[in-house]
Design an enzyme around this catalytic site. Structure first.
Site, mmCIF file in Angstrom:
data_model
loop_
_atom_site.group_PDB
_atom_site.id
_atom_site.type_symbol
_atom_site.label_atom_id
_atom_site.label_comp_id
_atom_site.label_asym_id
_atom_site.label_seq_id
_atom_site.Cartn_x
_atom_site.Cartn_y
_atom_site.Cartn_z
ATOM 1 N N LYS A 95 2.968 1.612 -0.305
ATOM 2 C CA LYS A 95 2.982 2.887 0.427
ATOM 3 C C LYS A 95 3.629 2.699 1.803
ATOM 4 C CE LYS A 95 0.928 5.723 -2.437
ATOM 5 N NZ LYS A 95 1.675 6.823 -3.049
ATOM 6 N N SER A 139 -0.732 7.508 1.849
ATOM 7 C CA SER A 139 -2.179 7.292 1.764
ATOM 8 C C SER A 139 -2.711 6.693 3.058
ATOM 9 C CB SER A 139 -2.469 6.328 0.597
ATOM 10 O OG SER A 139 -3.792 5.843 0.661
ATOM 11 N N TYR A 187 -0.875 -2.426 -3.415
ATOM 12 C CA TYR A 187 -0.743 -0.950 -3.524
ATOM 13 C C TYR A 187 -0.472 -0.361 -2.133
ATOM 14 C CZ TYR A 187 -2.473 3.777 -3.047
ATOM 15 O OH TYR A 187 -2.612 5.098 -2.682
HETATM 16 C C1 WQD Z 1 -15.020 4.996 -1.371
HETATM 17 C C2 WQD Z 1 -16.316 4.338 -0.928
HETATM 18 C C3 WQD Z 1 -16.577 2.072 -1.676
HETATM 19 C C4 WQD Z 1 -16.893 3.067 -5.952
HETATM 20 C C5 WQD Z 1 -9.092 4.143 -2.393
HETATM 21 C C6 WQD Z 1 -7.682 3.744 -2.075
HETATM 22 C C7 WQD Z 1 -6.971 4.921 -1.443
HETATM 23 C C8 WQD Z 1 -7.059 6.113 -2.363
HETATM 24 C C9 WQD Z 1 -8.516 6.466 -2.590
HETATM 25 C C10 WQD Z 1 -5.212 6.257 -3.878
HETATM 26 C C11 WQD Z 1 -16.143 2.892 -0.470
HETATM 27 C C12 WQD Z 1 -17.642 2.973 -2.293
HETATM 28 C C13 WQD Z 1 -16.742 3.158 -4.573
HETATM 29 C C14 WQD Z 1 -18.126 2.634 -6.493
HETATM 30 C C15 WQD Z 1 -19.005 2.402 -4.275
HETATM 31 N N1 WQD Z 1 -6.432 5.832 -3.590
HETATM 32 N N2 WQD Z 1 -17.783 2.838 -3.755
HETATM 33 N N3 WQD Z 1 -19.145 2.320 -5.629
HETATM 34 O O1 WQD Z 1 -11.564 2.610 -1.452
HETATM 35 O O2 WQD Z 1 -11.785 4.508 0.258
HETATM 36 O O3 WQD Z 1 -9.777 4.420 -1.202
HETATM 37 O O4 WQD Z 1 -9.115 5.298 -3.210
HETATM 38 O O5 WQD Z 1 -4.487 6.947 -3.229
HETATM 39 O O6 WQD Z 1 -5.627 4.584 -1.233
HETATM 40 O O7 WQD Z 1 -7.702 2.698 -1.130
HETATM 41 O O8 WQD Z 1 -11.988 5.015 -2.189
HETATM 42 O O9 WQD Z 1 -13.554 6.023 -3.804
HETATM 43 O O10 WQD Z 1 -12.788 3.613 -4.169
HETATM 44 O O11 WQD Z 1 -14.391 4.121 -2.314
HETATM 45 O O12 WQD Z 1 -19.929 2.105 -3.514
HETATM 46 O O13 WQD Z 1 -18.324 2.526 -7.749
HETATM 47 O O14 WQD Z 1 -17.210 4.297 -2.036
HETATM 48 O O15 WQD Z 1 -17.123 0.803 -1.310
HETATM 49 O O16 WQD Z 1 -17.034 2.666 0.609
HETATM 50 P P1 WQD Z 1 -11.351 4.043 -1.081
HETATM 51 P P2 WQD Z 1 -13.178 4.691 -3.211
#
Ligand code: WQD
Length: 337
Positions: free
Chosen positions: A153, A125, A149
């Site tokens: 990885k 990841s 997490y």
């Molecule tokens: C994306 C953006 C949030 C939810 C994580 C893990 C990564 C992978 C993918 C497993 C950010 C914003 C999110 C919400 C929001 N997981 N957001 N409101 O954090 O980049 O990655 O998930 O493999 O390893 O770290 O993905 O989709 O959670 O967030 O504003 O309800 O959306 O702040 O900017 P992230 P995400």
């Protein structure tokens, strides 16, 4: 027949990769304990392929079972998807993550070594890049972690490096996913998070379908064009194709590799919301909320190495990702339940 073991193959990425492998003439075999996936996926995969699905219910930590499975099918390779992946949960329950993600990897590698099956693709990841100093991110960027997490990885990658250094018979490809989203165009399989979605796209889809009243936008004061977080969203179908390309590389060449699987394009939270509204024709009400701890401002890939090494690149647009995510969500408002 060339059998490929997919640990966690009934999950979101695994099930889409299952279809891509089948289309490429390989025979995937799923090992899944269904702790974070649904057996309904198997019926959907059978419908989509017209073939019975080879699946064993069990844990990757059950070394004897994994060994027997590898021996039964004389597996050509293993793709290791099985693992817990909720950042917040990993902070609350680090031991659960170390036991499952690290213990499962050790057990799998021991079973592979014992059965002379030493070709592996590992689902890593972009989280291993921590908070990058600049973007886009290349594979040479320093690694770090901001949560257990991401730590698992990073440690799994280090285990694989040490193993390959100890025995040149290992063929290992490490795939660093950026942000997988979307679904198979049939609407029969897709992302089905249990409970409140952690990730942006499934949450937006649930707001659009009326399951949630609004989206919390975590932070609008980041150093980004519109102040909201920027990520590299990649269609899960492109990601699945990337796995097939990576496996074909492993089976044809004698080099190990680590590649980013991303599009090279970053989109902000608000850009994703707007694209989803256009794709679905539904409004997605938003409320701005404080930053989420552990979030970084920007994270998107330099995807050139995967293109030069694997002859693969992502082709689907953000509009495609939103349209397919919406099709899945509207056909399955409660996921596989
Ligand atoms: C994306 C953006 C949030 C939810 C994580 C893990 C990564 C992978 C993918 C497993 C950010 C914003 C999110 C919400 C929001 N997981 N957001 N409101 O954090 O980049 O990655 O998930 O493999 O390893 O770290 O993905 O989709 O959670 O967030 O504003 O309800 O959306 O702040 O900017 P992230 P995400």
């Amino acid at each position: 027949m060339r059998f490929v073991l997919l640990t966690g193959g009934a999950g979101y990425i695994g099930s889409h990769t299952y279809l891509a492998l089948h289309a490429a003439g390989l025979t995937p075999v799923i090992l899944d304990d269904f702790s974070n996936s649904s057996p309904v996926v198997l019926e959907r995969l059978q419908r989509l392929t017209g073939q019975p699905v080879l699946c064993e219910r069990g844990s990757v930590a059950d070394k004897a079972r994994v060994q027997a499975l590898i021996e039964r099918y004389k597996m050509t390779a293993v793709i290791h998807f099985a693992g817990f992946k909720a950042v917040g949960e990993s902070v609350a329950q680090p031991l659960k993550y170390f036991a499952n993600n690290l213990g499962g990897m050790v057990s799998l590698l021991q079973a592979m070594d014992a059965t002379d099956c030493r070709t592996l693709l590992f689902s890593s990841s972009a989280t291993v890049y921590g908070d990058p100093a600049t973007v886009p991110i290349t594979e040479q960027f320093p690694r770090s972690y901001t949560n257990p997490y991401g730590h698992t990885k990073l440690v799994c990658e280090d285990m694989l490096s040490a193993l390959c250094a100890s025995n040149p018979a290992w063929r290992v490809g490490v795939l660093r996913y950026f942000n997988p989203v979307g679904a198979h165009p049939s609407g029969l399989i897709g992302e089905d998070p249990s409970g409140l979605p952690n990730n942006l796209m499934p949450y937006v889809a649930q707001v659009a379908v009326g399951k949630r009243p609004f989206l919390n936008v975590y932070g609008r004061d980041y150093a980004t064009p519109d102040g909201t977080g920027v990520r590299d969203y990649i269609h899960v179908e492109d990601l699945a194709a990337g796995h097939v390309a990576a496996l074909q590389k492993l089976l044809s060449a004698s080099e190990n590799f680590t590649v980013n699987l991303g599009t090279g394009q970053g989109y902000s939270v608000l850009e994703v919301v707007r694209a989803f509204e256009q794709a679905s024709g539904q409004l997605v009400p938003c409320q701005f909320a404080p930053r989420r701890s552990g979030d970084v401002a920007q994270c998107y890939a330099d995807a050139s190495l995967a293109h030069s090494l694997l002859n693969w690149r992502a082709t689907r647009t953000l509009a495609d990702m939103c349209a397919d995510a919406w099709h899945w969500q509207s056909c399955n408002p409660d996921g596989y339940r």
